[in-house]
Write an enzyme that holds these catalytic residues in place. Structure first.
Site, PDB file in Angstrom:
ATOM      1  N   HIS A  80       0.826  -1.211   0.000  1.00  0.00           N
ATOM      2  CA  HIS A  80       0.000   0.000   0.000  1.00  0.00           C
ATOM      3  C   HIS A  80       0.862   1.264   0.000  1.00  0.00           C
ATOM      4  O   HIS A  80       2.089   1.196   0.102  1.00  0.00           O
ATOM      5  CB  HIS A  80      -0.944   0.007   1.208  1.00  0.00           C
ATOM      6  CG  HIS A  80      -0.241  -0.023   2.542  1.00  0.00           C
ATOM      7  ND1 HIS A  80       0.264   1.102   3.147  1.00  0.00           N
ATOM      8  CD2 HIS A  80       0.007  -1.049   3.385  1.00  0.00           C
ATOM      9  CE1 HIS A  80       0.799   0.778   4.304  1.00  0.00           C
ATOM     10  NE2 HIS A  80       0.663  -0.540   4.477  1.00  0.00           N
TER      11      HIS A  80
ATOM     12  N   CYS B 148       2.977  -4.847   6.747  1.00  0.00           N
ATOM     13  CA  CYS B 148       2.726  -4.756   5.310  1.00  0.00           C
ATOM     14  C   CYS B 148       3.939  -4.192   4.580  1.00  0.00           C
ATOM     15  O   CYS B 148       4.956  -3.841   5.182  1.00  0.00           O
ATOM     16  CB  CYS B 148       1.502  -3.889   5.052  1.00  0.00           C
ATOM     17  SG  CYS B 148      -0.038  -4.614   5.667  1.00  0.00           S
TER      18      CYS B 148
END
Length: 500
Positions: free
Chosen positions: A459, A475
Site C-alpha cells: 500500500h 505490510c
C-alpha cells in the site's frame, strides 16, 4: 535564616549596673556539650572552673545583639553581631524539620579523586574530563598527561623539531574564488545593471520566474544529485522522494539502475547525465503553471493522529497545494518550496519550477520480491528481468511481515481502510472497529494491493519521506506514486515472495 535578638535584662531595670554585676557570681561555660559553672573574681579577674557539671544552669538575659543562622542540618548557629564569633551551636529541636544532605556526586575519574566541596577541585575535574574527551582514541597513553611534576622535566632530544612545531595553526593562504559554474544553482550573481539576482525580480520590484541561478537550496542539497535522481525515477529505479540528497534509497536505486539498463550510472559525469536525461525525456527541471483546479482542492486543514478522529472526516485529502504538487512530481515538500521561495502556491497562474519526472512505467509485472534486509521491493517481468525497484518499509520487530510466497488477491485504488483491533494492531485507545475514509493521507495512502495472506498487503503512505527509514505494521509500504504505478502493472495471481 537571620534573626536579630535585642534583649534587655530585667535585672538592669530593677537595679543599677553594680548590683546587676554582683548578682552574677557564677556564669556558665559549655565544653564538649556539657555545662560547667565558673566563679568569677571581679577584682582579680580570675575564673575557677568547677569540675562538676551544673545541675541547673542559670540563664540571665543580657543586653546583646545576636545573629541566628540555620545551617543545612537544621542547627541554630548563634553569632555575636559585633565580633562575628560563634557563640553557640544548638541542635535541632525535637520534631523540627530535618535537612538532609544531598547525595554526593561522583568524585573519582581516571584514578584521580576530587573534592567537590572545593570549587577549584570541580574545575580540575572538568579540565581532566575535557582532556580525556579530546584525546585521540588510538590506544596510545600520553606519558605527559599528568603534569604535576616536582621539578621541570628534562629532555635530551632537543633536536626533535628542526623548527618551531605548528599545532594546527598553519598560515591561511588567501586566493580569489573561481567563477561559479553557470549551471550551479547554489549561488546567484547579481546583474550588473540592476543589482538584482537573475530571476529574483527587476528594478521595479516585480517578481519574475526563478531561473537556475536564483534558487537558494538548503544545506547539503545538490541539483546534480536531483538530476540523476530524476534519471533513476524515469527508468523505474525509484529513489523515493526526489530531494537533492544522496542516501540509502538513492544508493539502492543506483544498483537497480545497472540491473535494469545494463549500464552503470555515471553520477560523476555531468555531460553523460545531461545526455541521458535528454534521451529519456528532456531536462531534469521544467516550469509548471498552477491551475484553478490545483488551488481549489479539496483540502483539509490537518490530519488527526487518532483513528477515531480520522473516521469522523469525509476524506483524508491533501492538506495543501504544496503537498499535492510534491506528490505529483515525486518531490520532497521542503525541496519544492526551496526551489520556489517567493511563489504563491495558492494563486492560479503562478509559475513554479518542478522536476521533470517520466511517465509511469507500464510493462507487466509477473513476480514481486520484497527484500526485508534491503528494504526494497523488486518487480520482474515474465522473462525474469528486473523492470522496477521501489524503496519500501517492510514490517518491524514488533509486527513482522510474513514469510514465504503469497499472491496478489485484489487491487483497490483510493480505498477505505477498516481498522479492527482484534485482528490488526491496536492504535491508541481505540478498541472498536472503525472505517477510515479514503484519501492520500489515509493509513494505507492511495492504494491497497491485498495479498492472499489475510490482513497483509502492499500500500501507499501519507509520509513518503519516511519510506525505507521507519517500520510498518507488517505490510509493504511504498510512496503513493510508486504504489499507484505498481497497482497498474500487476493483477491477481502475481506472486509476492518475502526474502530475508
Amino acid at each position: 535564616m537571620n534573626v536579630k535578638l535585642n534583649l534587655l535584662t530585667a535585672l538592669c531595670l530593677a537595679m543599677g549596673p553594680t548590683a546587676a554585676w554582683a548578682a552574677m557570681p557564677e556564669v556558665e561555660t559549655r565544653r564538649n556539650g556539657q555545662i560547667f559553672q565558673s566563679a568569677s573574681d571581679v577584682a582579680g579577674n580570675q575564673t575557677v572552673l568547677n569540675a562538676e557539671p551544673a545541675e541547673a544552669p542559670i540563664e540571665l538575659a543580657q543586653n546583646y545583639d545576636f545573629d541566628v543562622y540555620i545551617d543545612q542540618y537544621g542547627r541554630e548557629i548563634i553569632v555575636d553581631a559585633f565580633t562575628g564569633e560563634v557563640v553557640e551551636i544548638r541542635s535541632p529541636a525535637p520534631g523540627s524539620r530535618q535537612y538532609e544532605r544531598r547525595p554526593s556526586r561522583p568524585r573519582e575519574f581516571n584514578g584521580q579523586v576530587y573534592d567537590f566541596s572545593d570549587p577549584r577541585e570541580v574545575d580540575r575535574y572538568r579540565r581532566d574530563r575535557g582532556r580525556a574527551r579530546n584525546a585521540p582514541d588510538n590506544g596510545y597513553s600520553d606519558p605527559y598527561a599528568n603534569r604535576s611534576y616536582d621539578e621541570a622535566p628534562r629532555y635530551d632530544d632537543r633536536n626533535v623539531y628542526p623548527e618551531a612545531p605548528n599545532y594546527g595553526r598553519a598560515p591561511i593562504e588567501r586566493a580569489p574564488l573561481d567563477a561559479p559554474d553557470p549551471r550551479d544553482s547554489m549561488a546567484a550573481i547579481p546583474d550588473e545593471d540592476t543589482g538584482f539576482s537573475s530571476g529574483s525580480g527587476n528594478a521595479s520590484g516585480t517578481p519574475t520566474l526563478p531561473k537556475d541561478s536564483a534558487a537558494v537550496m538548503p544545506r547539503g542539497v545538490s541539483e546534480d544529485v536531483t538530476r540523476f535522481q530524476v534519471l533513476l525515477d524515469r527508468v523505474g529505479a525509484s529513489p523515493g522522494v526526489i530531494d537533492g540528497h544522496t542516501g540509502d534509497n538513492v544508493n539502492k536505486a543506483i544498483r537497480a539502475y545497472r540491473e535494469i539498463t545494463g549500464q552503470t550510472l555515471r553520477t560523476y559525469d555531468k555531460e553523460w547525465i545531461e545526455a541521458e536525461l535528454e534521451r529519456t525525456g528532456g531536462p531534469a527541471f521544467k516550469e509548471y503553471t498552477i491551475t484553478a483546479e490545483d488551488a481549489a482542492g479539496p483540502y483539509v486543514a490537518s490530519i488527526p493522529a487518532d483513528y477515531a478522529h480520522k473516521a469522523q472526516l469525509d476524506a483524508l485529502s491533501y492538506t495543501s497545494v504544496v503537498e499535492m504538487l510534491a506528490e505529483r512530481f515525486h518531490m520532497d515538500e521542503k525541496y519544492l518550496t526551496a526551489l520556489n521561495p517567493d511563489a504563491n502556491f495558492n494563486r492560479p497562474g503562478t509559475i513554479i519550477r518542478v522536476v521533470n519526472v517520466g511517465k509511469p512505467m507500464k510493462a507487466a509485472v509477473t513476480r514481486i520480491v520484497a527484500d526485508k534486509s534491503a528494504k526494497q521491493l523488486r518487480a520482474y517481468n515474465e522473462d525474469g528481468q528486473l523492470v522496477a525497484a521501489y524503496p519500501a518499509t517492510i514490517g518491524s520487530s514488533d509486527t513482522p511481515s510474513p514469510t514465504g510466497t503469497h499472491t496478489v488477491a485484489r487491487i483497490a485504488l483510493n480505498p477505505e481502510y477498516t481498522y479492527n483491533p482484534k485482528i490488526n494492531f491496536k492504535q491508541g485507545n481505540n478498541d472498536k472497529v472503525l472505517t477510515i475514509p479514503p484519501g492520500p493521507n489515509g493509513p494505507v495512502g492511495s492504494v491497497w494491493i491485498a495479498l492472499s495472506k489475510p490482513t497483509y498487503g502492499i500500500h501507499g503512505t501519507p509520509d513518503p519521506s519516511k519510506i525505507g527509514k521507519t517500520a510498518s505494521h507488517g505490510c509493504i509500504r511504498l510512496t503513493n506514486w510508486d504504489a499507484e504505478e505498481l497497482a497498474k502493472r500487476v493483477k491477481p495471481g502475481v506472486t509476492v515472495t518475502f526474502a530475508e
